[in-house]
Write a protein that holds these residues in place. Sequence first.
Motif, PDB file in Angstrom:
ATOM      1  N   ASN A  32      30.745  -6.763  67.109  1.00  0.00           N
ATOM      2  CA  ASN A  32      30.519  -5.249  67.525  1.00  0.00           C
ATOM      3  C   ASN A  32      31.274  -4.413  66.700  1.00  0.00           C
ATOM      4  OD1 ASN A  32      28.720  -6.371  69.333  1.00  0.00           O
ATOM      5  ND2 ASN A  32      30.222  -6.276  71.371  1.00  0.00           N
ATOM      6  N   ARG A  33      32.513  -4.792  66.401  1.00  0.00           N
ATOM      7  CA  ARG A  33      33.139  -4.073  65.522  1.00  0.00           C
ATOM      8  C   ARG A  33      32.641  -3.823  64.155  1.00  0.00           C
ATOM      9  NH1 ARG A  33      38.294  -5.763  61.774  1.00  0.00           N
ATOM     10  NH2 ARG A  33      38.750  -3.884  61.031  1.00  0.00           N
ATOM     11  N   TYR A  34      32.180  -4.934  63.525  1.00  0.00           N
ATOM     12  CA  TYR A  34      31.490  -4.454  62.059  1.00  0.00           C
ATOM     13  C   TYR A  34      30.081  -3.883  62.259  1.00  0.00           C
ATOM     14  CZ  TYR A  34      34.832  -7.827  60.361  1.00  0.00           C
ATOM     15  OH  TYR A  34      36.115  -8.375  59.865  1.00  0.00           O
ATOM     16  N   PHE A  35      29.444  -4.061  63.541  1.00  0.00           N
ATOM     17  CA  PHE A  35      28.120  -3.411  63.842  1.00  0.00           C
ATOM     18  C   PHE A  35      28.450  -1.762  63.884  1.00  0.00           C
ATOM     19  CE2 PHE A  35      24.999  -1.191  66.574  1.00  0.00           C
ATOM     20  CZ  PHE A  35      23.954  -1.701  65.964  1.00  0.00           C
ATOM     21  N   ASP A  67      34.983   3.412  71.821  1.00  0.00           N
ATOM     22  CA  ASP A  67      34.417   2.142  71.955  1.00  0.00           C
ATOM     23  C   ASP A  67      35.171   1.117  70.949  1.00  0.00           C
ATOM     24  OD1 ASP A  67      32.945   2.725  74.051  1.00  0.00           O
ATOM     25  OD2 ASP A  67      31.281   3.026  73.113  1.00  0.00           O
ATOM     26  N   LEU A  68      35.418   1.784  69.688  1.00  0.00           N
ATOM     27  CA  LEU A  68      36.004   1.024  68.649  1.00  0.00           C
ATOM     28  C   LEU A  68      37.494   0.667  68.991  1.00  0.00           C
ATOM     29  CD1 LEU A  68      35.254  -0.164  65.721  1.00  0.00           C
ATOM     30  CD2 LEU A  68      35.913   1.905  64.957  1.00  0.00           C
ATOM     31  N   THR A  69      38.008   1.551  69.557  1.00  0.00           N
ATOM     32  CA  THR A  69      39.502   1.273  69.779  1.00  0.00           C
ATOM     33  C   THR A  69      39.600   0.170  71.015  1.00  0.00           C
ATOM     34  OG1 THR A  69      40.030   3.673  69.408  1.00  0.00           O
ATOM     35  CG2 THR A  69      41.502   2.394  70.588  1.00  0.00           C
ATOM     36  N   LEU A  70      38.692   0.247  71.914  1.00  0.00           N
ATOM     37  CA  LEU A  70      38.756  -0.701  72.893  1.00  0.00           C
ATOM     38  C   LEU A  70      38.473  -2.034  72.370  1.00  0.00           C
ATOM     39  CD1 LEU A  70      39.152  -0.957  76.029  1.00  0.00           C
ATOM     40  CD2 LEU A  70      36.634  -0.547  76.263  1.00  0.00           C
ATOM     41  N   LEU A  71      37.479  -2.330  71.170  1.00  0.00           N
ATOM     42  CA  LEU A  71      37.215  -3.408  70.759  1.00  0.00           C
ATOM     43  C   LEU A  71      38.348  -3.987  70.046  1.00  0.00           C
ATOM     44  CD1 LEU A  71      33.666  -2.648  69.136  1.00  0.00           C
ATOM     45  CD2 LEU A  71      34.324  -4.387  70.997  1.00  0.00           C
ATOM     46  N   ALA A  84      42.508  -8.360  69.794  1.00  0.00           N
ATOM     47  CA  ALA A  84      43.831  -8.881  69.696  1.00  0.00           C
ATOM     48  C   ALA A  84      44.171  -9.601  71.075  1.00  0.00           C
ATOM     49  CB  ALA A  84      44.737  -7.578  69.808  1.00  0.00           C
ATOM     50  N   ASP A  85      43.752  -9.052  72.124  1.00  0.00           N
ATOM     51  CA  ASP A  85      43.669  -9.927  73.581  1.00  0.00           C
ATOM     52  C   ASP A  85      43.391 -11.094  73.604  1.00  0.00           C
ATOM     53  OD1 ASP A  85      45.191  -7.590  74.236  1.00  0.00           O
ATOM     54  OD2 ASP A  85      43.459  -6.789  75.548  1.00  0.00           O
ATOM     55  N   GLU A  86      42.075 -11.469  72.811  1.00  0.00           N
ATOM     56  CA  GLU A  86      41.343 -12.734  72.969  1.00  0.00           C
ATOM     57  C   GLU A  86      42.337 -13.742  72.050  1.00  0.00           C
ATOM     58  OE1 GLU A  86      36.790 -14.184  72.068  1.00  0.00           O
ATOM     59  OE2 GLU A  86      37.665 -12.906  70.835  1.00  0.00           O
ATOM     60  N   GLN A  87      42.578 -13.102  70.875  1.00  0.00           N
ATOM     61  CA  GLN A  87      43.475 -14.110  70.007  1.00  0.00           C
ATOM     62  C   GLN A  87      44.698 -14.238  70.275  1.00  0.00           C
ATOM     63  OE1 GLN A  87      42.860 -13.348  65.890  1.00  0.00           O
ATOM     64  NE2 GLN A  87      40.776 -12.590  66.100  1.00  0.00           N
ATOM     65  N   THR A  88      45.257 -13.496  71.202  1.00  0.00           N
ATOM     66  CA  THR A  88      46.837 -13.696  71.495  1.00  0.00           C
ATOM     67  C   THR A  88      46.769 -14.639  72.647  1.00  0.00           C
ATOM     68  OG1 THR A  88      47.269 -11.243  71.103  1.00  0.00           O
ATOM     69  CG2 THR A  88      48.745 -12.428  72.824  1.00  0.00           C
ATOM     70  N   ILE A 127      41.568  -5.961  81.047  1.00  0.00           N
ATOM     71  CA  ILE A 127      41.987  -7.391  81.944  1.00  0.00           C
ATOM     72  C   ILE A 127      40.563  -7.819  82.247  1.00  0.00           C
ATOM     73  CG2 ILE A 127      42.722  -7.872  84.184  1.00  0.00           C
ATOM     74  CD1 ILE A 127      44.807  -5.664  83.846  1.00  0.00           C
ATOM     75  N   ASN A 128      39.471  -6.954  82.587  1.00  0.00           N
ATOM     76  CA  ASN A 128      38.207  -7.644  82.899  1.00  0.00           C
ATOM     77  C   ASN A 128      37.506  -8.540  81.750  1.00  0.00           C
ATOM     78  OD1 ASN A 128      38.333  -6.181  85.441  1.00  0.00           O
ATOM     79  ND2 ASN A 128      37.373  -4.411  84.812  1.00  0.00           N
ATOM     80  N   MET A 129      37.664  -7.850  80.595  1.00  0.00           N
ATOM     81  CA  MET A 129      37.105  -8.671  79.492  1.00  0.00           C
ATOM     82  C   MET A 129      37.646 -10.191  79.228  1.00  0.00           C
ATOM     83  SD  MET A 129      34.668  -7.160  78.524  1.00  0.00           S
ATOM     84  CE  MET A 129      34.131  -7.854  77.136  1.00  0.00           C
ATOM     85  N   LEU A 130      39.215  -9.907  79.608  1.00  0.00           N
ATOM     86  CA  LEU A 130      39.947 -11.517  79.425  1.00  0.00           C
ATOM     87  C   LEU A 130      39.305 -12.408  80.352  1.00  0.00           C
ATOM     88  CD1 LEU A 130      43.931 -10.073  79.362  1.00  0.00           C
ATOM     89  CD2 LEU A 130      42.448 -11.352  77.653  1.00  0.00           C
ATOM     90  N   ASN A 131      38.667 -12.118  81.452  1.00  0.00           N
ATOM     91  CA  ASN A 131      38.387 -12.740  82.517  1.00  0.00           C
ATOM     92  C   ASN A 131      36.768 -13.057  82.564  1.00  0.00           C
ATOM     93  OD1 ASN A 131      41.061 -13.401  83.639  1.00  0.00           O
ATOM     94  ND2 ASN A 131      40.707 -11.393  84.718  1.00  0.00           N
ATOM     95  N   LYS A 132      36.094 -12.445  81.464  1.00  0.00           N
ATOM     96  CA  LYS A 132      34.522 -12.487  81.420  1.00  0.00           C
ATOM     97  C   LYS A 132      34.251 -13.717  80.593  1.00  0.00           C
ATOM     98  CE  LYS A 132      30.661  -9.959  79.991  1.00  0.00           C
ATOM     99  NZ  LYS A 132      30.011  -8.587  79.652  1.00  0.00           N
TER     100      LYS A 132
END
Length: 650
Positions: free
Chosen positions: A34-37, A198-202, A207-211, A251-256
């Motif tokens: 999504n970031r690259y898109f 949206d890009l800042t959120l991505l 970072a959260d996913e890889q951490t 937090i919502n995306m961590l648990n999705k």
Amino acid sequence: MNWLYYLLEANLYLAAFYFMYKLLLQRSTFYSNNRYFLIWSIIVAFAIPLVQLNFLKPQLVLEIEAVPYEISLEATKNVTVAQTTSFTLQDYLFYAYIAIAILLGFKLVISISKIIGIFRNGNKIKLDKYTLVELTSEHTAFSFFNILFIHPEMAKNNAVLRHEMIHINQKHSWDIVLLETLKICCWFNPLVYLMKKDLTLLHEYIADEQTTAKNISKHEYAMFLIENSMAAYSSSLVNQLFNQSILKSRINMLNKEKTANWARLKYLLAVPLGLGLLCASTLGFSKSYGYLEIGKQKTVQKTVQKNKQEKPMYYPEHRYDNKNNFISLEKRAIIINGKLVTDKNKFYGIVDAEEVKYLNSAEATKIYGSKIGKNGAVVINGKDIAATPPPPMSPSPTPKSAPEIKKDQVKFPPPRIQSNNKDQVKFPPPVVKPRNQKSFYPANTYYNKKAIKVDSRLIVINGEVITDNSTFYGVTNTESVVFVNPKHAEEKYGTKARYGAVEITGRNLNRLPLVEPPPIEPPPADKKVKRPPTPPLNPQKPSGDGVKLRSSEQGESLASAPSEKQATRLDRSKKQYFSVVGGAKEIKTLKVYDRWGREVYVNENYNNDWDGHEGNTNDFKSRELPTGTYFYLTNSKNDNVAKQGWVYIK
């Protein structure tokens, strides 16, 4: 305004890509994709307006104009002067856009300067791939390019270090700078601000996913973020670990649950979307900033009959002094495409204008000031305006002997009239001498560097025929240029020269590349050249002698014979007839010639019934006569002296 059209078009395509992201891609867990898109959406949206698919454009028709007579390209050169400065709506839009863009640029500079100040005042530790700057005043952590700003206590937490190192390694700061620059250029587009968010959120999702992928549970990591949610550095340029405004989404995306791999096929929809926008850009927008052209546009040549008098023209009132110098009588200011003509004695008129306005003194003074507009103004606008050479002087009333032909001069003496007068003078046909001009440019019209109107004459250079006039742009260093009329050209070169020919000679000719528009060379001194239609001369008071115009509706005289430098007007739209003065039962003769000495109308028993619409000779029989000035000869049974003059047929 090309810059504004370009920005609006690019933002339109950017909106199309962004709506695709919001509808199909935003809820997926492919954060890097999504970031690259979004990044490529910005690049492609601003690139599409610069590309043109020529093979999709409508067929380009090259109009080869078939004119019934030869027209010289020579014209006078207007002097350019400073024009009045008046602000238009486009100017206000431009300055408003620039002012707001400058303010946003200052805001960006201030944000960068604050980060630089923190970097200078902090305690710096140089590590392998980044520089660590200790923060003493704020209990937070954030990164900017390869610089990590962090409080010493947070530096002990591996989750914080790992999170910020992901921002640094993936170069998220470049994305932020790109979006900030886009906000400066496209501040009027609200979607740019949403895209930045949206890009800042991505970035944080990545970072959260890889951490949390190794050794850290998602629950503990989420609680850690909540406990430190108030420790955020307020700057739009940095990647912040503790950003309260987007904490709930993170937090919502961590648990999705992870999105299925087949959903990646949705990204392929960007290809037809981009191609569709490219086709729309080519077909739906007429622009001059399409620099990259793909393919070749289809062209077709079409010969059209066109009267040069269709477009507005303007000729100033004038006279000639004793030395045959042109003296302009026009007191109004003459303004051509915003430029003032300073020497009116060198301005002889124009043709092919798009608009000719006549302003009174009050209107001209309001627009151009009292110095320029005190006597009124003639405002002329048009892209294809052509200046004309000086109009010829009217012939003397009754020639007694054959006129002397000067060197390199075109002379059109009156043709012979058959009568019983023993003192009759025979006049030779017109003679055209070669012109020793130094250059020649074809009568082509160009649009987007392509010829859309091509000179229909046959062009011959040192005996070699130019096969394609659309790619011939002119020559300089010529020794002679001879214009051959259609009749003689066709006899010499065949049907390909049915519209006339131009014979050019020279030993050191220089072929020219495309120049838009071709330069206009003033007519050579002491030479008369073939020209565009002669201007109507101004009528004076009736003298009661010569010819008259009769209206079919009123049946009365409308104008009298002109003096030496005047022409009688014959307005065909008013159903006027050319009348020869004389008794009703007298036998009257009328002969009319065009400016090239060709006989267009002859009637030796004339009954004042010619309306000027058609000729009756071989070349002009049943043909509509073009608007212009014609030479006439008349006499009646009881009048031994033939009368002659000029008539302007409208």
